[in-house]
Design an enzyme around this catalytic site. Structure first.
Site, PDB file in Angstrom:
ATOM      1  N   GLY A  14     -38.131 -50.260  -8.323  1.00  0.00           N
ATOM      2  CA  GLY A  14     -37.188 -49.247  -7.850  1.00  0.00           C
ATOM      3  C   GLY A  14     -37.616 -47.897  -8.408  1.00  0.00           C
ATOM      4  N   LEU A  15     -36.695 -46.951  -8.428  1.00  0.00           N
ATOM      5  CA  LEU A  15     -37.060 -45.610  -8.899  1.00  0.00           C
ATOM      6  C   LEU A  15     -37.560 -45.638 -10.336  1.00  0.00           C
ATOM      7  CD1 LEU A  15     -34.186 -43.456  -7.362  1.00  0.00           C
ATOM      8  CD2 LEU A  15     -36.631 -43.235  -6.866  1.00  0.00           C
ATOM      9  N   ALA A  16     -36.882 -46.382 -11.209  1.00  0.00           N
ATOM     10  CA  ALA A  16     -37.262 -46.373 -12.619  1.00  0.00           C
ATOM     11  C   ALA A  16     -38.632 -47.023 -12.824  1.00  0.00           C
ATOM     12  CB  ALA A  16     -36.205 -47.076 -13.467  1.00  0.00           C
ATOM     13  N   SER A  42     -35.821 -51.801  -2.712  1.00  0.00           N
ATOM     14  CA  SER A  42     -35.123 -51.887  -3.999  1.00  0.00           C
ATOM     15  C   SER A  42     -33.795 -51.167  -3.879  1.00  0.00           C
ATOM     16  CB  SER A  42     -35.951 -51.218  -5.092  1.00  0.00           C
ATOM     17  OG  SER A  42     -37.170 -51.891  -5.245  1.00  0.00           O
ATOM     18  N   HIS A  43     -32.865 -51.562  -4.737  1.00  0.00           N
ATOM     19  CA  HIS A  43     -31.525 -51.048  -4.511  1.00  0.00           C
ATOM     20  C   HIS A  43     -31.391 -49.546  -4.689  1.00  0.00           C
ATOM     21  CE1 HIS A  43     -27.543 -51.498  -3.366  1.00  0.00           C
ATOM     22  NE2 HIS A  43     -27.043 -51.103  -4.503  1.00  0.00           N
ATOM     23  N   GLY A  49     -24.854 -40.510  -2.783  1.00  0.00           N
ATOM     24  CA  GLY A  49     -24.278 -39.172  -2.928  1.00  0.00           C
ATOM     25  C   GLY A  49     -25.145 -38.122  -3.562  1.00  0.00           C
ATOM     26  N   GLY A  50     -25.858 -38.434  -4.648  1.00  0.00           N
ATOM     27  CA  GLY A  50     -26.620 -37.361  -5.258  1.00  0.00           C
ATOM     28  C   GLY A  50     -27.161 -37.679  -6.629  1.00  0.00           C
ATOM     29  N   HIS A 257     -16.264 -48.782  -9.028  1.00  0.00           N
ATOM     30  CA  HIS A 257     -16.271 -47.549  -8.237  1.00  0.00           C
ATOM     31  C   HIS A 257     -14.992 -47.495  -7.409  1.00  0.00           C
ATOM     32  CE1 HIS A 257     -17.474 -44.471  -5.403  1.00  0.00           C
ATOM     33  NE2 HIS A 257     -18.600 -44.267  -6.064  1.00  0.00           N
ATOM     34  N   ARG A 273     -15.272 -37.689  -1.827  1.00  0.00           N
ATOM     35  CA  ARG A 273     -14.238 -36.982  -2.574  1.00  0.00           C
ATOM     36  C   ARG A 273     -14.766 -35.660  -3.101  1.00  0.00           C
ATOM     37  NH1 ARG A 273     -13.461 -40.488  -6.911  1.00  0.00           N
ATOM     38  NH2 ARG A 273     -15.114 -41.776  -6.042  1.00  0.00           N
ATOM     39  N   SER A 410     -27.103 -41.624 -12.582  1.00  0.00           N
ATOM     40  CA  SER A 410     -27.962 -42.793 -12.631  1.00  0.00           C
ATOM     41  C   SER A 410     -29.286 -42.552 -11.918  1.00  0.00           C
ATOM     42  CB  SER A 410     -27.246 -43.981 -12.018  1.00  0.00           C
ATOM     43  OG  SER A 410     -28.125 -45.054 -11.956  1.00  0.00           O
TER      44      SER A 410
HETATM   45  C1  LIG Z   1     -24.270 -48.475  -3.255  1.00  0.00           C
HETATM   46  C2  LIG Z   1     -24.742 -47.693  -4.429  1.00  0.00           C
HETATM   47  C3  LIG Z   1     -24.778 -46.301  -4.376  1.00  0.00           C
HETATM   48  C4  LIG Z   1     -25.210 -45.569  -5.460  1.00  0.00           C
HETATM   49  N1  LIG Z   1     -25.216 -44.197  -5.386  1.00  0.00           N
HETATM   50  C5  LIG Z   1     -25.634 -43.472  -6.450  1.00  0.00           C
HETATM   51  C6  LIG Z   1     -25.642 -42.050  -6.410  1.00  0.00           C
HETATM   52  O1  LIG Z   1     -25.264 -41.436  -5.413  1.00  0.00           O
HETATM   53  N2  LIG Z   1     -26.076 -41.368  -7.487  1.00  0.00           N
HETATM   54  C7  LIG Z   1     -26.518 -42.019  -8.609  1.00  0.00           C
HETATM   55  O2  LIG Z   1     -26.904 -41.342  -9.544  1.00  0.00           O
HETATM   56  N3  LIG Z   1     -26.541 -43.363  -8.662  1.00  0.00           N
HETATM   57  C8  LIG Z   1     -26.095 -44.095  -7.620  1.00  0.00           C
HETATM   58  N4  LIG Z   1     -26.098 -45.474  -7.703  1.00  0.00           N
HETATM   59  C9  LIG Z   1     -26.733 -46.121  -8.845  1.00  0.00           C
HETATM   60  C10 LIG Z   1     -28.241 -46.070  -8.714  1.00  0.00           C
HETATM   61  O3  LIG Z   1     -28.604 -46.181  -7.370  1.00  0.00           O
HETATM   62  C11 LIG Z   1     -28.921 -47.206  -9.455  1.00  0.00           C
HETATM   63  O4  LIG Z   1     -28.402 -47.318 -10.731  1.00  0.00           O
HETATM   64  C12 LIG Z   1     -30.410 -46.929  -9.588  1.00  0.00           C
HETATM   65  O5  LIG Z   1     -30.975 -46.626  -8.345  1.00  0.00           O
HETATM   66  C13 LIG Z   1     -31.116 -48.110 -10.207  1.00  0.00           C
HETATM   67  O6  LIG Z   1     -32.500 -47.923 -10.138  1.00  0.00           O
HETATM   68  P1  LIG Z   1     -33.485 -48.885 -10.887  1.00  0.00           P
HETATM   69  O7  LIG Z   1     -34.848 -48.415 -10.592  1.00  0.00           O
HETATM   70  O8  LIG Z   1     -33.064 -48.995 -12.294  1.00  0.00           O
HETATM   71  O9  LIG Z   1     -33.221 -50.314 -10.239  1.00  0.00           O
HETATM   72  P2  LIG Z   1     -33.342 -50.828  -8.716  1.00  0.00           P
HETATM   73  O10 LIG Z   1     -33.576 -49.749  -7.760  1.00  0.00           O
HETATM   74  O11 LIG Z   1     -32.173 -51.716  -8.508  1.00  0.00           O
HETATM   75  O12 LIG Z   1     -34.663 -51.678  -8.750  1.00  0.00           O
HETATM   76  C14 LIG Z   1     -34.750 -52.915  -9.381  1.00  0.00           C
HETATM   77  C15 LIG Z   1     -36.097 -53.514  -9.098  1.00  0.00           C
HETATM   78  O13 LIG Z   1     -36.298 -54.676  -9.878  1.00  0.00           O
HETATM   79  C16 LIG Z   1     -36.752 -55.734  -9.078  1.00  0.00           C
HETATM   80  N5  LIG Z   1     -36.370 -56.974  -9.755  1.00  0.00           N
HETATM   81  C17 LIG Z   1     -35.136 -57.366 -10.161  1.00  0.00           C
HETATM   82  N6  LIG Z   1     -35.202 -58.545 -10.790  1.00  0.00           N
HETATM   83  C18 LIG Z   1     -36.493 -58.901 -10.804  1.00  0.00           C
HETATM   84  C19 LIG Z   1     -37.192 -60.031 -11.321  1.00  0.00           C
HETATM   85  N7  LIG Z   1     -36.577 -61.033 -11.962  1.00  0.00           N
HETATM   86  N8  LIG Z   1     -38.532 -60.089 -11.140  1.00  0.00           N
HETATM   87  C20 LIG Z   1     -39.183 -59.106 -10.491  1.00  0.00           C
HETATM   88  N9  LIG Z   1     -38.572 -58.009 -10.000  1.00  0.00           N
HETATM   89  C21 LIG Z   1     -37.241 -57.914 -10.158  1.00  0.00           C
HETATM   90  C22 LIG Z   1     -36.140 -55.467  -7.743  1.00  0.00           C
HETATM   91  O14 LIG Z   1     -36.845 -56.120  -6.720  1.00  0.00           O
HETATM   92  C23 LIG Z   1     -36.288 -53.958  -7.660  1.00  0.00           C
HETATM   93  O15 LIG Z   1     -37.580 -53.597  -7.252  1.00  0.00           O
HETATM   94  C24 LIG Z   1     -25.642 -46.222  -6.623  1.00  0.00           C
HETATM   95  C25 LIG Z   1     -25.615 -47.606  -6.689  1.00  0.00           C
HETATM   96  C26 LIG Z   1     -25.126 -48.348  -5.622  1.00  0.00           C
HETATM   97  C27 LIG Z   1     -24.980 -49.823  -5.778  1.00  0.00           C
END
Ligand SMILES: Cc1cc2nc3c(=O)[nH]c(=O)nc-3n(C[C@H](O)[C@H](O)[C@H](O)COP(=O)(O)OP(=O)(O)OC[C@H]3O[C@@H](n4cnc5c(N)ncnc54)[C@H](O)[C@@H]3O)c2cc1C
Ligand code: SF4
Ligand code: SF4
Ligand code: FES
Lengths: 603, 247
Positions: A14-16, A42-43, A49-50, A257, A273, A410
Site C-alpha cells: 500500500g502507500l506505506a 491495496s486498501h 477525503g484527504g 467512523h 461533513r 493516516s
Molecule cells: C474507507 C476508508 C477511507 C479512508 N479515508 C481516509 C482519508 O480520507 N484520509 C486518511 O488520512 N486516511 C483514510 N483512511 C485510512 C487510510 O486509508 C489507511 O490507514 C492507509 O491507507 C493505510 O495504508 P497502509 O499502506 O498502511 O496499508 P494498506 O494500504 O492497507 O496496505 C496494506 C498492504 O499489505 C498487504 N498485506 C496485508 N497482509 C499481508 C500479508 N499477510 N502478507 C502480505 N501482504 C499483506 C496488502 O495486500 C496491502 O498491499 C481511510 C480508510 C478507509 C478504510
C-alpha cells in the site's frame, strides 16, 4: 527449499510499504514488496477525503503551520501519542505532500475569487486571494483548527497510490502480488525474512532479507461491520505477535467512523461533513450542536461517534431492518459540488443504496474504521524486540495517533513515515549484514507446512467460517464504542474459548492450490489472538481516553494511565502479557482540555 | 415471494490435476439489497468453500472483482441481483491468466502494461524539499483526476475484440493512461516519446474504434474521447515521420 533473497522485504504494497520500498530502491537496494492483492488494489486506494499537511494555502487554512497541526494531532490523540513522533510527522508532512505532487498526484488547487461554502447547514462566503492561485488547496475535516486536508475530489487515496506505484515501477521495486506472509523467520534477536504462501498456487516459499518491513495495513475485519477492505485481517500484526518478542502497542485503541452507510458499512468520507454536511435524527433535526455547541459535526471522530450512539440509545435513531441509524444530509451542497468534490460518495450512494445524495438523505451509523494500535516501533520505525524488523503505516504503532486518529492524518502518516522510516532502513542496510542459518529457515518452513498438512488431513473439527463469525460477533457485542468491565470480561472469556477451538479447525474443501478456505484457516487463530489483545487491553485500561470509552471509568486518568499498552504473546499462552510504557517521553504540550468531548480528567 | 436465483459459475482449479473446466450450478434465495459480493460469499461460506473469486474494497473502488456477468464484463461488488434475471452466469474475465474459477491475474498484466508505456511522470527536474509546489490550474488538476479514476479492473480489456485477438494489445486503459500524461504539465515527454510507446499496432493503431471498452467501463471514463485524442496526436506524429528531415 525455495528461497528468494533480497535486501529489503516489504510485507505490504500500500502507500506505506511502497513509499519505504522506493526510498530503498532509490538508494540502490533490491526491494521486494509482498501483497495479498495487486499493489494498486491495496486498501490505501479506498481512502477518500484527504491528506493533512499544513500548507496554509487556501484562505480558510490561512495561518496554518506545523505547530497548529501538532496541537490538533496531540489533542486529537487525547494525549495518547508520542509527541516526538507527532512533531517529526507534522514538520515533514508538507515535504511529503509536495513530493507526491512532484510524482504526479493531481491535488486540487486554489482558485482565486469569491465562492460559497457551507458550515453546518449555513451558507457562507470566502474569497481566495490571487497570489495563491494554483497552489494545493485543502478542505475542512474534524478536529482541526484550520482547513488542512488536501484532496483529489474524494478519491485521494487512489489518486496517491497510482502515482506512487508508478514511481515504484520506475525504480524497479518488485511486487510479488497474491502472496501472504505466514510467519517471520527469526532467531529471537534478529529478523531474517518471512515464510510466504503463494496465493496463486498455494506453495510455500522463504524470503530472506537483510531488513523486513511490516506495512500490512489495519485489522478492521476482526469486527463484523467495518469500513475496511475484506483483506484487512491483520496479517502483519499477527506474524509480529507470533514471534513472542515483538509487542503490539495500544491494541485497544480502535476507531469508529461516524459515517459508515447502512447496510453494507461502506464509508462515506468525513469530507461530507467537512464540506458542510450535517447529521440528522429521526425527526430530521440536527443534534450534534446540542452535544458539541462549538465543533458540532466536526468534533473528532471518537466524540461524534459517541454522541451518535447516545442519541440512538435515546430512541432518536431511525429504525431499519438493519438496526438503527441516523441521517447524513449533503443535499444543500448541491449537485455540482457533489458530482465534482464528492464523486465517490455520489457513486456509492447510487450503486449501493440506490439513492441520489443530492436529493435524498444517506443512512449512516458509526462503524469500525481504523486501527491506531499495531506493531510498536521506535521513532525510526524499528520494531521493538527484533533487530532488522521495521513497521510503517496503519500496521504500525509509531504512535502519532494515540487514542484517536484525526481524519486525513493516516494518508499523511503513510507517506511521511514511509519517507522517514525508509531513510532509516537505508542507513541500516548500509551497515548491516546477516549470517544465514539455513536450519532456522528450514525449520520455519517445515513448521508452516505442517500446519497446512494438519489442516488438510483433519477429518472432523470446527468449521472455519463459523468460528470467524463467532469472533466477529463477540467484538461487535462486547468491544464496541462504549465498553465496561462486565462486557469486556465476557469478551475475553468467549474469545479464549474460540481460540481453543481454532486449534481444531477442519476444512470443508480439499485445500489444494490457492484454496481460500485454507488461507482463512491459517489466519484465523492469529486473528483471534489480535481480538484478545484488543479486548484484554481494553479490560485492563481503567480509564477513558479518545476512542476507548469506559462507562465504568468515564474520566481520562493522566495520573495512572498516561501510558501505552504493550501486548506480547508468549508461546502456548491463551492471553497476551501486558506491559506499559510512558505515552511520551518528550512533552511539548502537557495534558489538558481537548476543547471538545467534555469528560472529566484525573491529573 | 423472493426469487430463487440460479448461479452458473465457471469452475476450474489449474493446480488441481483432477479439476476440469466447466460450469457448476448453485441456487440461492434472493434477499433484499443482495449484490454479487454478498451472494458469492454466502455460496462460499455455506455451500462450497473452495470457490475462488476476488473481492477487496467491496465498494466499487479497487477494481478487484471484475468478471463476466451474464455475458457482460463488470464489477461484481456493484452488481445488484435485483438488476439480474433469475439465471446468473459468471465467468472469469478473458484476456488475463486464470488463477482459478472467477479469479484472474490482473496484477501481472497491469504491471507489464505500466512498464511498457512507462507510466510515470518524466522530468529532468530534481525534487527540492525546500521548494513550494509548482502551480497548476485547478481545471487541469481536475481533468487529470478524471482520467486517473481508472481502477485497472480490466473490464475494457475483456470487452475489446482487438485485445482478445492479440495478446500484446495495450488496450483502452493504456491509451487513457497516456492521455493522462499528455495533459499533465509535469510530464515533459513530447509526442515523439509517446509515439515510441503507443504509436504502434499494439497501441493506438491497433484499436478498431468499436468502443466495447467505453460501454463497460464502471468508472465511466470517457474512453472514446481519449482514444480519439491519442489517435489524433499520434496520427500527426506518424505523418511527421513520413516527411523527409523530420524525426
Ligand atoms: C474507507 C476508508 C477511507 C479512508 N479515508 C481516509 C482519508 O480520507 N484520509 C486518511 O488520512 N486516511 C483514510 N483512511 C485510512 C487510510 O486509508 C489507511 O490507514 C492507509 O491507507 C493505510 O495504508 P497502509 O499502506 O498502511 O496499508 P494498506 O494500504 O492497507 O496496505 C496494506 C498492504 O499489505 C498487504 N498485506 C496485508 N497482509 C499481508 C500479508 N499477510 N502478507 C502480505 N501482504 C499483506 C496488502 O495486500 C496491502 O498491499 C481511510 C480508510 C478507509 C478504510
Ligand atoms: S478504463 Fe475503465 S474499464 Fe478499463 S481498466 Fe480502467 S476503470 Fe476498468
Ligand atoms: S475502441 Fe479500441 S480499445 Fe476500445 S474496445 Fe474497440 S478496439 Fe478495443
Ligand atoms: S471489490 Fe473493489 S471494486 Fe469490487
Amino acid at each position: 527449499m525455495r528461497v528468494i533473497y533480497t535486501d529489503l522485504l516489504c510485507i505490504g504494497a500500500g502507500l506505506a510499504g511502497e513509499r519505504v520500498a522506493i526510498e530503498a530502491a532509490q538508494a540502490g537496494f533490491e526491494t521486494v514488496c509482498l501483497s495479498l492483492v495487486p499493489s494498486r488494489r491495496s486498501h490505501s486506494s479506498a481512502a477518500q477525503g484527504g491528506m493533512q499537511a499544513a500548507l496554509g494555502n487556501c484562505i480558510k487554512g490561512h495561518g496554518d503551520c506545523p505547530d497548529v497541526h501538532f496541537q490538533d494531532t496531540v489533542k486529537g490523540s487525547d494525549w495518547g501519542c508520542d509527541q516526538e513522533v507527532a512533531r517529526m510527522f507534522v514538520d515533514n508532512a508538507p515535504v511529503a505532500i509536495r513530493q507526491m505532487d512532484y510524482w504526479g498526484v493531481p491535488w486540487n488547487r486554489v482558485v482565486a475569487g469569491r465562492s460559497c461554502y457551507y458550515k453546518g447547514g449555513e451558507r457562507l462566503e470566502k474569497e481566495e486571494p490571487l497570489e495563491k492561485t494554483g497552489l494545493i488547496t485543502a478542505r475542512d475535516f474534524g478536529g482541526t483548527a484550520r482547513w488542512r486536508a488536501c484532496f483529489c475530489s474524494d478519491g485521494t487515496g487512489h489518486a496517491m497510490l497510482y502515482p506512487l506505484d508508478n514511481v515504484a515501477v520506475k525504480y524497479g521495486v518488485q511486487v510479488h502480488d497474491r502472496t501472504e506472509a505466514l510467519s517471520l523467520i527469526h532467531n529471537g534477536e534478529q529478523c531474517l525474512g518471512a515464510v510466504v504462501r503463494c496465493l496463486k498456487t498455494g506453495r510455500l516459499l522463504a524470503y530472506l532479507a537483510r531488513a523486513t518491513l511490516i506495512a500490512s495495513g489495519g485489522f478492521g475485519r476482526i469486527y463484523r461491520a467495518s469500513t475496511n477492505a475484506v483483506i484487512n485481517e491483520g496479517g502483519g500484526q499477527i506474524i509480529a505477535l507470533d514471534t513472542g518478542v515483538v509487542p503490539l502497542g495500544n491494541m485497544e485503541a480502535v476507531q469508529f467512523h461516524p459515517t459508515g452507510i447502512v447496510p453494507t458499512d461502506i464509508l462515506v468520507t468525513e469530507g461530507c461533513r467537512g464540506d458542510g454536511g450535517t447529521l440528522l435524527d429521526v425527526k430530521q433535526e440536527r443534534f450534534m450542536p446540542g452535544y458539541e455547541p462549538e465543533k458540532a459535526e466536526l468534533a473528532s471522530r471518537d466524540v461524534v461517534s459517541r454522541c451518535m450512539h447516545e442519541h440512538m440509545a435515546r430512541g432518536l435513531g431511525v429504525k431499519s431492518p438493519y438496526g438503527d441509524h441516523l441521517w447524513l444530509d449533503i443535499r444543500h451542497l448541491g449537485r455540482e459540488h457533489i458530482s465534482v468534490k464528492l464523486r465517490e460518495v455520489d457513486e456509492i450512494c447510487k450503486n449501493f443504496l440506490g439513492i441520489d445524495p443530492a436529493e435524498q438523505l444517506i443512512p449512516v451509523r458509526p462503524t469500525q474504521h481504523y486501527s491506531m494500535g499495531g506493531v510498536r516501533t521506535d521513532k525510526n520505525g524499528a520494531a521493538y524486540g527484533l533487530k532488522g524488523l521495521f513497521s510503517a503505516g496503519e500496521a504500525a504503532c509509531w504512535d502519532m495517533h494515540g487514542f484517536n486518529r484525526l481524519g486525513g492524518n493516516s494518508l499523511s502518516e503513510t507517506v511521511v513515515a514511509g519517507m522517514i522510516v525508509g531513510r532509516k532502513i537505508v542507513e541500516f542496510l548500509q551497515g548491516h549484514e546477516i549470517s544465514l542459518n539455513t536450519g532456522l529457515v528450514r525449520n520455519e518452513l517445515k513448521k508452516q507446512q505442517e500446519r497446512i498438512n494438519r489442516l488438510m488431513s483433519r477429518d472432523s473439527g470446527e468449521r472455519v467460517y463459523d468460528l470467524r463469525n463467532r469472533m466477529q460477533d463477540i467484538l461487535m457485542d462486547y468491544v464496541g464504542i462504549f465498553r465496561n468491565e462486565k462486557d469486556l470480561n465476557t469478551a475475553v472469556d468467549e474469545l479464549r474459548e474460540v481460540l481453543h477451538r481454532t486449534g481444531n479447525l477442519k476444512l470443508s474443501s480439499s485445500g489444494t492450490g490457492a484454496d481460500p478456505e485454507l488461507a482463512l484457516a491459517l489466519r484465523l487463530p492469529g486473528m483471534v489472538r489480535l481480538a484478545l489483545c484488543v479486548a484484554y487491553g481494553a479490560l485492563e485500561r481503567r480509564e477513558s481516553r479518545g476512542s476507548h470509552a469506559r462507562q465504568d471509568y468515564p474520566a481520562r486518568n493522566d495520573r495512572d494511565w498516561l501510558v501505552r499498552t504493550l501486548a506480547c504473546w508468549p508461546e502456548s499462552r491463551d492471553l497476551p502479557r501486558l506491559e506499559y510504557e510512558p505515552a511520551t517521553r518528550i512533552v511539548e504540550i502537557p495534558p489538558g482540555d481537548r476543547g471538545y468531548g467534555g469528560g472529566g480528567v484525573i491529573s | 415471494m423472493s426469487r430463487k436465483l440460479k448461479y452458473s459459475i465457471f469452475r476450474y482449479n489449474p493446480v488441481d490435476p483432477d479439476s476440469k473446466p466447466g460450469m457448476q450450478e448453485f441456487f440461492l434465495q434472493e434477499t433484499e439489497n443482495l449484490n454479487l459480493f454478498v451472494a458469492l460469499n454466502i455460496l462460499r461460506e455455506v455451500q462450497d468453500p473452495s470457490i475462488q473469486f476476488d473481492f477487496c474494497c467491496r465498494a466499487g473502488i479497487c477494481g478487484a472483482c471484475g468478471m463476466v456477468i451474464n455475458g457482460r464484463p463488470g464489477l461484481a461488488c456493484r452488481t445488484k441481483t435485483a438488476d439480474l434475471p433469475d439465471q446468473v452466469s459468471l465467468l472469469p474475465l478473458p484476456g488475463f491468466r486464470l488463477v482459478g474459477d472467477l479469479s484472474v491475474d490482473t496484477g501481472s498484466w497491469f504491471r507489464a502494461m505500466n512498464e511498457k508505456i512507462r507510466s510515470w511522470v518524466h522530468t529532468d527536474k530534481e525534487f527540492d524539499p525546500q521548494e513550494q509546489e509548482v502551480c497548476m490550474d485547478n481545471r487541469v488538476a481536475e481533468k487529470i483526476y478524471e482520467l486517473d479514476r481508472c481502477i485497472e479492473c480490466g473490464c475494457c480489456i475483456a470487452a475489446c475484440a482487438t485485445a482478445q485477438m492479440r495478446v500484446d494489445f495495450l488496450g483502452a486503459v493504456a491509451m487513457n493512461r497516456i492521455a493522462r500524461f499528455m495533459i499533465d504539465p509535469r510530464d515533459k515527454r513530447g509526442h515523439k516519446d509517446y509515439f515510441e510507446v503507443v504509436g504502434t499496432d499494439q497501441g493506438i493503431f491497433g484499436c478498431m474504434g468499436l468502443l466495447g471498452c467505453q460501454d463497460v467501463c464502471p468508472k465511466n471514463i470517457p474512453l472514446q474521447d481519449q482514444l480519439a485524442y491519442v489517435r489524433r496526436k499520434m496520427g500527426w506524429q506518424a505523418l511527421r515521420r513520413l516527411m523527409p528531415g523530420q524525426a
